[in-house]
Design a protein around this motif. Structure first.
Motif, PDB file in Angstrom:
ATOM      1  N   MET A 135       0.811  -1.219   0.000  1.00 53.82           N
ATOM      2  CA  MET A 135       0.000   0.000   0.000  1.00 53.82           C
ATOM      3  C   MET A 135       0.844   1.270   0.000  1.00 53.82           C
ATOM      4  O   MET A 135       0.327   2.346   0.303  1.00 53.82           O
ATOM      5  CB  MET A 135      -0.921   0.002   1.232  1.00 53.82           C
ATOM      6  N   TYR A 138      -0.325   4.472  -1.742  1.00 58.61           N
ATOM      7  CA  TYR A 138      -1.657   4.983  -1.390  1.00 58.61           C
ATOM      8  C   TYR A 138      -1.658   5.817  -0.113  1.00 58.61           C
ATOM      9  O   TYR A 138      -2.705   6.098   0.443  1.00 58.61           O
ATOM     10  CB  TYR A 138      -2.634   3.820  -1.190  1.00 58.61           C
ATOM     11  N   LEU A 146     -10.909   4.131  -1.212  1.00 52.10           N
ATOM     12  CA  LEU A 146     -10.190   2.891  -1.532  1.00 52.10           C
ATOM     13  C   LEU A 146     -11.135   1.811  -2.051  1.00 52.10           C
ATOM     14  O   LEU A 146     -12.313   1.770  -1.681  1.00 52.10           O
ATOM     15  CB  LEU A 146      -9.484   2.357  -0.280  1.00 52.10           C
ATOM     16  N   GLU A 150      -8.007  -2.712  -1.297  1.00 49.00           N
ATOM     17  CA  GLU A 150      -7.085  -1.739  -0.710  1.00 49.00           C
ATOM     18  C   GLU A 150      -7.483  -1.440   0.734  1.00 49.00           C
ATOM     19  O   GLU A 150      -6.631  -1.295   1.608  1.00 49.00           O
ATOM     20  CB  GLU A 150      -7.086  -0.453  -1.553  1.00 49.00           C
ATOM     21  N   ARG A 151      -8.788  -1.367   0.961  1.00 46.35           N
ATOM     22  CA  ARG A 151      -9.286  -1.110   2.324  1.00 46.35           C
ATOM     23  C   ARG A 151      -8.906  -2.264   3.265  1.00 46.35           C
ATOM     24  O   ARG A 151      -8.458  -2.042   4.380  1.00 46.35           O
ATOM     25  CB  ARG A 151     -10.810  -0.954   2.265  1.00 46.35           C
ATOM     26  N   ARG A 153      -6.401  -4.317   2.989  1.00 43.63           N
ATOM     27  CA  ARG A 153      -4.957  -4.316   3.254  1.00 43.63           C
ATOM     28  C   ARG A 153      -4.597  -3.203   4.238  1.00 43.63           C
ATOM     29  O   ARG A 153      -3.756  -3.390   5.113  1.00 43.63           O
ATOM     30  CB  ARG A 153      -4.182  -4.196   1.939  1.00 43.63           C
ATOM     31  N   THR A 154      -5.283  -2.064   4.131  1.00 41.01           N
ATOM     32  CA  THR A 154      -5.049  -0.961   5.075  1.00 41.01           C
ATOM     33  C   THR A 154      -5.445  -1.390   6.487  1.00 41.01           C
ATOM     34  O   THR A 154      -4.732  -1.101   7.467  1.00 41.01           O
ATOM     35  CB  THR A 154      -5.870   0.278   4.651  1.00 41.01           C
TER      36      THR A 154
END
Ligand SMILES: Nc1ncnc2c1ncn2[C@@H]1O[C@H](COP(=O)(O)OP(=O)(O)OP(=O)(O)O)[C@@H](O)[C@H]1O
Ligand SMILES: [Mg+2]
Length: 265
Positions: A135, A138, A146, A150-151, A153-154
């Motif tokens: 990430m 980002y 996201l 992506e969310r 992984r965050t």
């Protein structure tokens, strides 16, 4: 090896119904568990106990050596020792906060927007976790913009931020496309095989999402444990069929798992 989690005859009763029904289960340090079970089986409820946010109606739960609800146990001291990434957490986080802030605020036990200056050491840590989860491009993006993958992984990077002893992941691969799932499985596999990584418990519906390095599986149905033990011995066609209530064949292909129903004829 000490117990990271020890549940003895734990039940959670709501409206006269046992959502979790006399569950006894122990997770030792360094083990990586998968919880499998159909919708409504009680998986998230079990994770909520493991995260110390839900107290059992009956039975005893020890988390990282502390008894939940016990005299002298302070859940506010316990909670930073546990990292949790799930849908409920995503909903609490401000959408306008950047990815970097979203991960950073975890270090201060906050879900709210950041106003103060923070420690550069924490910023470096947050960046390192985000980098590990792919990430790093980002960092300045708003959390609310996201994609699902992506969310997720965050959220995992955020859960790692307090350097937890126990990491809880509720359906981390749900909603991801095939590439996204494979990417996440690879990253979780790396984490699972890292001897310095925390003990892990991951909830999933799909054996395809079990990363190599996960060592144990717990299968539940209607709040009851059907099987619990090493993946090699417990992840069988028989157990999986009983768990999901239909005839299934589970196969190991290289270091991954796959399951399917029986052909109709
Ligand atoms: N506070 C509550 N009061 C009453 N019932 C509840 C409560 N919380 C959860 N339940 C019910 O408990 C059961 C188990 O819920 P839980 O969220 O643990 O299931 P799950 O295994 O995580 O399911 P899924 O795979 O759909 O996420 C469900 O039938 C749910 O409707
Ligand atoms: Mg759930």
């Amino acid at each position: 090896m000490s117990d990271v989690l020890e549940l003895v005859d734990v039940s959670v009763v709501r409206d006269g119904r046992a959502l979790v029904d006399e569950v006894s289960w122990s997770v030792k340090e360094g083990e990586r568990w998968v919880i499998l079970g159909p919708n409504g089986a009680g998986k998230t409820t079990l994770l909520n106990i493991a995260s110390s946010y839900l107290f059992p109606t009956n039975g005893t739960a020890h988390i990282l050596g502390e008894r939940l609800g016990g005299v002298g146990t302070d859940v506010f001291e316990l909670r930073p020792r546990i990292g949790m990434a799930g849908i409920a957490m995503a909903e609490k986080l401000p959408k306008r906060q950047t990815v970097l802030q979203t991960v950073l605020t975890a270090a201060y036990g906050m879900t709210a927007t950041w106003h103060e200056d923070y420690d550069p050491v924490d910023e470096e840590r947050a960046k390192a976790f985000l980098d590990r989860l792919g990430m790093n491009e980002y960092l300045d993006r708003k959390f609310g913009t996201l994609s699902e993958g992506e969310r997720k992984r965050t959220l995992i990077a955020r859960a790692m931020m307090t350097d937890p002893e126990l990491l809880l992941l509720d359906e981390p691969a749900a909603g991801l496309d095939l590439g996204g799932r494979e990417d996440l499985v690879r990253r979780l596999g790396r984490l699972a095989r890292d001897p310095y990584a925390p003990s892990m418990i991951m909830v999933t519906h799909h054996v395809e999402e079990i990363a190599p390095g996960f060592t144990h599986v717990l299968m539940i149905r209607q709040g009851k444990v059907l099987a619990a033990g090493p993946v090699e011995t417990e992840l069988t066609s028989r157990n999986l069929s009983l768990c999901f209530g239909l005839p299934l064949v589970v196969e190991r292909v290289a270091d991954r798992w796959t399951a399917h129903g029986l052909p109709l004829n």
